[in-house]
Write a protein that holds these residues in place. Structure first.
Motif, PDB file in Angstrom:
ATOM      1  N   GLU A 300       0.859  -1.179   0.000  1.00 24.77           N
ATOM      2  CA  GLU A 300       0.000   0.000   0.000  1.00 24.77           C
ATOM      3  C   GLU A 300       0.899   1.234   0.000  1.00 24.77           C
ATOM      4  OE1 GLU A 300      -2.363   3.221   1.081  1.00 24.77           O
ATOM      5  OE2 GLU A 300      -1.108   2.352   2.651  1.00 24.77           O
ATOM      6  N   ALA A 301       0.499   2.258  -0.731  1.00 26.32           N
ATOM      7  CA  ALA A 301       1.386   3.396  -0.998  1.00 26.32           C
ATOM      8  C   ALA A 301       1.951   4.013   0.273  1.00 26.32           C
ATOM      9  CB  ALA A 301       0.642   4.450  -1.812  1.00 26.32           C
ATOM     10  N   ASN A 302       1.118   4.170   1.320  1.00 24.99           N
ATOM     11  CA  ASN A 302       1.608   4.790   2.549  1.00 24.99           C
ATOM     12  C   ASN A 302       2.704   3.969   3.205  1.00 24.99           C
ATOM     13  OD1 ASN A 302       0.065   7.289   3.116  1.00 24.99           O
ATOM     14  ND2 ASN A 302      -1.679   5.919   2.891  1.00 24.99           N
ATOM     15  N   THR A 303       2.676   2.649   3.008  1.00 26.75           N
ATOM     16  CA  THR A 303       3.690   1.778   3.606  1.00 26.75           C
ATOM     17  C   THR A 303       4.938   1.707   2.750  1.00 26.75           C
ATOM     18  OG1 THR A 303       1.965   0.426   4.617  1.00 26.75           O
ATOM     19  CG2 THR A 303       4.156  -0.563   4.428  1.00 26.75           C
ATOM     20  N   ILE A 304       4.748   1.540   1.440  1.00 31.43           N
ATOM     21  CA  ILE A 304       5.887   1.297   0.562  1.00 31.43           C
ATOM     22  C   ILE A 304       6.673   2.565   0.258  1.00 31.43           C
ATOM     23  CG2 ILE A 304       4.925   1.615  -1.744  1.00 31.43           C
ATOM     24  CD1 ILE A 304       6.952  -1.411  -0.527  1.00 31.43           C
ATOM     25  N   LEU A 305       5.996   3.756   0.384  1.00 34.99           N
ATOM     26  CA  LEU A 305       6.703   5.007   0.127  1.00 34.99           C
ATOM     27  C   LEU A 305       7.418   5.499   1.386  1.00 34.99           C
ATOM     28  CD1 LEU A 305       4.125   6.861  -2.146  1.00 34.99           C
ATOM     29  CD2 LEU A 305       6.192   5.626  -2.816  1.00 34.99           C
ATOM     30  N   HIS A 306       8.103   4.569   2.037  1.00 29.53           N
ATOM     31  CA  HIS A 306       8.900   4.881   3.228  1.00 29.53           C
ATOM     32  C   HIS A 306      10.158   5.628   2.783  1.00 29.53           C
ATOM     33  CE1 HIS A 306      11.335   4.188   6.838  1.00 29.53           C
ATOM     34  NE2 HIS A 306      10.219   3.866   7.463  1.00 29.53           N
ATOM     35  N   PRO A 307      10.636   6.599   3.566  1.00 28.69           N
ATOM     36  CA  PRO A 307      11.810   7.375   3.140  1.00 28.69           C
ATOM     37  C   PRO A 307      13.042   6.530   2.825  1.00 28.69           C
ATOM     38  CG  PRO A 307      10.756   8.423   5.020  1.00 28.69           C
ATOM     39  CD  PRO A 307      10.068   7.102   4.824  1.00 28.69           C
ATOM     40  N   THR A 308      13.164   5.366   3.442  1.00 33.00           N
ATOM     41  CA  THR A 308      14.362   4.555   3.214  1.00 33.00           C
ATOM     42  C   THR A 308      14.216   3.569   2.059  1.00 33.00           C
ATOM     43  OG1 THR A 308      13.627   2.863   4.788  1.00 33.00           O
ATOM     44  CG2 THR A 308      14.973   4.654   5.662  1.00 33.00           C
ATOM     45  N   VAL A 309      13.036   3.526   1.426  1.00 32.17           N
ATOM     46  CA  VAL A 309      12.815   2.519   0.389  1.00 32.17           C
ATOM     47  C   VAL A 309      13.782   2.689  -0.785  1.00 32.17           C
ATOM     48  CG1 VAL A 309      11.185   1.741  -1.376  1.00 32.17           C
ATOM     49  CG2 VAL A 309      10.447   1.971   0.973  1.00 32.17           C
ATOM     50  N   LEU A 310      14.089   3.934  -1.152  1.00 31.52           N
ATOM     51  CA  LEU A 310      15.033   4.155  -2.254  1.00 31.52           C
ATOM     52  C   LEU A 310      16.388   3.530  -1.934  1.00 31.52           C
ATOM     53  CD1 LEU A 310      15.733   5.392  -4.977  1.00 31.52           C
ATOM     54  CD2 LEU A 310      16.298   7.532  -3.797  1.00 31.52           C
ATOM     55  N   ILE A 311      16.829   3.684  -0.678  1.00 34.90           N
ATOM     56  CA  ILE A 311      18.095   3.061  -0.280  1.00 34.90           C
ATOM     57  C   ILE A 311      17.987   1.547  -0.363  1.00 34.90           C
ATOM     58  CG2 ILE A 311      19.724   2.761   1.641  1.00 34.90           C
ATOM     59  CD1 ILE A 311      19.001   5.535   2.600  1.00 34.90           C
ATOM     60  N   LEU A 312      16.850   1.002   0.076  1.00 31.67           N
ATOM     61  CA  LEU A 312      16.665  -0.448   0.023  1.00 31.67           C
ATOM     62  C   LEU A 312      16.679  -0.954  -1.422  1.00 31.67           C
ATOM     63  CD1 LEU A 312      13.797  -0.935   2.663  1.00 31.67           C
ATOM     64  CD2 LEU A 312      16.273  -0.854   3.022  1.00 31.67           C
ATOM     65  N   LEU A 313      16.062  -0.190  -2.320  1.00 34.38           N
ATOM     66  CA  LEU A 313      16.054  -0.571  -3.728  1.00 34.38           C
ATOM     67  C   LEU A 313      17.472  -0.623  -4.291  1.00 34.38           C
ATOM     68  CD1 LEU A 313      13.003   1.544  -4.953  1.00 34.38           C
ATOM     69  CD2 LEU A 313      13.121  -0.948  -4.863  1.00 34.38           C
ATOM     70  N   VAL A 314      18.266   0.376  -3.948  1.00 37.71           N
ATOM     71  CA  VAL A 314      19.656   0.416  -4.431  1.00 37.71           C
ATOM     72  C   VAL A 314      20.455  -0.738  -3.842  1.00 37.71           C
ATOM     73  CG1 VAL A 314      21.803   1.746  -4.418  1.00 37.71           C
ATOM     74  CG2 VAL A 314      19.624   2.898  -4.829  1.00 37.71           C
ATOM     75  N   LEU A 315      20.322  -0.947  -2.533  1.00 38.37           N
ATOM     76  CA  LEU A 315      21.077  -2.015  -1.878  1.00 38.37           C
ATOM     77  C   LEU A 315      20.662  -3.390  -2.386  1.00 38.37           C
ATOM     78  CD1 LEU A 315      21.362  -0.978   1.883  1.00 38.37           C
ATOM     79  CD2 LEU A 315      23.155  -1.024   0.157  1.00 38.37           C
ATOM     80  N   GLY A 316      19.364  -3.574  -2.619  1.00 39.54           N
ATOM     81  CA  GLY A 316      18.887  -4.866  -3.089  1.00 39.54           C
ATOM     82  C   GLY A 316      19.478  -5.247  -4.429  1.00 39.54           C
ATOM     83  N   ILE A 317      19.434  -4.319  -5.387  1.00 34.58           N
ATOM     84  CA  ILE A 317      19.976  -4.615  -6.716  1.00 34.58           C
ATOM     85  C   ILE A 317      21.486  -4.766  -6.646  1.00 34.58           C
ATOM     86  CG2 ILE A 317      20.300  -2.237  -7.505  1.00 34.58           C
ATOM     87  CD1 ILE A 317      18.857  -5.125  -9.583  1.00 34.58           C
ATOM     88  N   LEU A 318      22.131  -3.980  -5.783  1.00 38.10           N
ATOM     89  CA  LEU A 318      23.578  -4.089  -5.608  1.00 38.10           C
ATOM     90  C   LEU A 318      23.939  -5.461  -5.040  1.00 38.10           C
ATOM     91  CD1 LEU A 318      26.217  -2.241  -5.671  1.00 38.10           C
ATOM     92  CD2 LEU A 318      25.869  -2.012  -3.212  1.00 38.10           C
ATOM     93  N   ALA A 319      23.196  -5.905  -4.031  1.00 42.16           N
ATOM     94  CA  ALA A 319      23.485  -7.188  -3.393  1.00 42.16           C
ATOM     95  C   ALA A 319      23.334  -8.345  -4.372  1.00 42.16           C
ATOM     96  CB  ALA A 319      22.567  -7.387  -2.183  1.00 42.16           C
ATOM     97  N   LEU A 320      22.225  -8.375  -5.114  1.00 36.11           N
ATOM     98  CA  LEU A 320      21.994  -9.484  -6.047  1.00 36.11           C
ATOM     99  C   LEU A 320      22.968  -9.450  -7.216  1.00 36.11           C
ATOM    100  CD1 LEU A 320      18.108  -9.741  -6.141  1.00 36.11           C
ATOM    101  CD2 LEU A 320      19.717 -11.436  -5.295  1.00 36.11           C
ATOM    102  N   THR A 321      23.352  -8.261  -7.657  1.00 36.55           N
ATOM    103  CA  THR A 321      24.309  -8.156  -8.762  1.00 36.55           C
ATOM    104  C   THR A 321      25.677  -8.661  -8.340  1.00 36.55           C
ATOM    105  OG1 THR A 321      23.122  -6.259  -9.698  1.00 36.55           O
ATOM    106  CG2 THR A 321      25.403  -6.591 -10.403  1.00 36.55           C
ATOM    107  N   PHE A 322      26.147  -8.228  -7.168  1.00 43.97           N
ATOM    108  CA  PHE A 322      27.471  -8.653  -6.722  1.00 43.97           C
ATOM    109  C   PHE A 322      27.484 -10.127  -6.309  1.00 43.97           C
ATOM    110  CE2 PHE A 322      28.658  -4.228  -6.757  1.00 43.97           C
ATOM    111  CZ  PHE A 322      30.027  -4.278  -7.007  1.00 43.97           C
ATOM    112  N   SER A 323      26.357 -10.643  -5.841  1.00 45.83           N
ATOM    113  CA  SER A 323      26.310 -12.074  -5.553  1.00 45.83           C
ATOM    114  C   SER A 323      26.488 -12.886  -6.836  1.00 45.83           C
ATOM    115  CB  SER A 323      24.983 -12.438  -4.878  1.00 45.83           C
ATOM    116  OG  SER A 323      24.952 -11.992  -3.544  1.00 45.83           O
TER     117      SER A 323
END
Length: 404
Positions: A300-323
């Motif tokens: 739901e938009a109010n939950t997913i639009l958390h201020p840290t989500v952008l950081i999580l998106l970057v870290l997630g793709i970084l983690a899977l790419t480097f793995s």
């Protein structure tokens, strides 16, 4: 006939109009993204079993927002933030997915059920036939976890949230959920959602990464036939029992997941046909379906639009790419050690998205050389990846909780 207020009648539209621009745009984008997940699941680009219910849940929850008392907006799906006992009881009587979330999701039970089903499908004989190569590849494929942790701290996340997000590098959804619940309960919803969204990239994106890093000539290497000893069911059973007890002893924080995984293996190798059919079908597919549906509803938009989500998106793709890169580096190491006889594409299977990355490895190789069969080697690395991802997550949880 009395005048009918259009917006009062159609509250989903009314809440869109009344939402701040950020939430309005977010809801519309998430509805469209839900449609995209359904389409990609149907086309086979992403895992249909998980992405179709997740996409529909995501679209429905962002469409079905209504007004409650005092103008508060919400949905009748679930409330991930409710914590007071009386409030929990009230919500369980109203929100239709709340029992699934409260009794299975927020305590990690659904992750254990998925692990139980996965364990019943694992043939640990592939690992036992090639233990050192399989485990070496799997350890190399944890590079993303090791890279994402310090980068997350550098980007401003507390170490517990950075560690929970870094476990995405293991490409093991239930483990990400379990670790996030322990380390970062306040943002475990966006961490888990990001983790599962990105797991679809292992099927859709990894083939391009393989082609970029492994030349076609090397991708098509046909590995020479090798004599491997047949592993009996008794040996597999002993391995599962010893590994379960040893890992629970060393890393008790992840003991529920270790028990679930190896219990599935033991059921498979014990010839308990009825349990095997139950765990590998109804339990696994039922748990995966409700996991995907609940994850979608949590978007739901109010939950997913958390201020840290952008950081999580970057870290997630970084983690899977480097793995993936780490796994391929491990594959190249074995390629050079073997004098060019080991196909380095097997390294991608060290990323423990079972059996997706093993199938990706074989499919990519077969596109170049249909005579090259690497699947047994890839499955060994894949199953080892499940074990190493659990170990790495358990180490992170233990160390980070100690720091906190």
């Amino acid at each position: 006939m009395a005048d009918v207020d259009f917006l009062s009648l159609f509250q989903g539209i009314a809440t869109l109009v009344a939402s701040p621009p950020k939430i309005l745009i977010g809801r519309i984008c998430l509805i469209l993204f839900g449609f995209l997940l359904i389409y990609l699941g149907k086309k086979g680009v992403l895992e249909a079993l998980l992405m179709i219910p997740m996409g529909l849940g995501m679209a429905a929850v962002n469409a079905g927002v209504l007004f409650f008392e005092h103008g508060r907006m919400g949905t009748l799906f679930l409330d991930p933030l409710v914590s007071e006992p009386a409030a929990v009881i009230n919500v369980l009587q109203i929100n239709w997915l709340q029992p699934v979330y409260t009794l299975m999701f927020s305590n990690g039970l659904i992750a254990c059920l998925v692990f139980l089903g996965i364990g019943s499908l694992l043939d640990v004989g592939f690992v036992m036939q090639r233990p050192f190569r399989s485990m070496f590849i799997a350890i190399c494929a944890e590079l993303g976890t090791l890279v994402a942790l310090p980068v997350g701290v550098w980007m401003g996340l507390p170490i517990n949230e950075a560690a929970a997000t870094a476990t995405i590098g293991g490409a093991d959804g239930p483990m990400v959920l379990f670790s996030a619940l322990i380390l970062a309960p306040k943002i475990f919803v966006p961490i888990t959602v990001v983790g599962y969204l990105y797991l679809g990239l292992t099927y859709g994106g990894y083939p391009y990464l393989i082609k970029a890093l492994v030349p076609a000539k090397i991708r098509g290497i046909a590995m020479p036939p090798e004599k491997v000893r047949a592993i009996s069911a008794t040996e597999k059973l002993v391995f599962a029992v010893v590994a379960c007890v040893a890992l629970c002893l060393l890393f008790p924080v992840a003991a529920p997941l270790f028990l679930s995984l190896f219990l599935g293996v033991i059921v498979r190798e014990s010839g308990l046909t009825y349990f095997y059919e139950l765990f590998s079908n109804q339990v696994l597919y039922g748990a995966t379906f409700f996991l995907g549906l609940t994850l979608g509803v949590l978007c739901e938009a109010n939950t997913i639009l958390h201020p840290t989500v952008l950081i999580l998106l970057v870290l997630g793709i970084l983690a899977l790419t480097f793995s993936a890169i780490g796994g391929l580096i491990g594959g190249y190491v074995l390629y050079f050690i073997s004098g060019g006889k080991y196909n380095p594409v097997i390294g991608i299977a060290g990323v423990s998205c079972v059996p997706t990355t093993a199938k990706v490895a074989q499919k990519t190789v077969s596109a170049v050389n249909p005579e090259s069969i690497i699947l047994p080697h890839a499955l060994g690395a894949n199953i080892s990846g499940v074990i190493t991802s659990a170990i790495f997550a358990a180490v992170l949880v233990t160390l980070v909780r100690g720091i906190g």
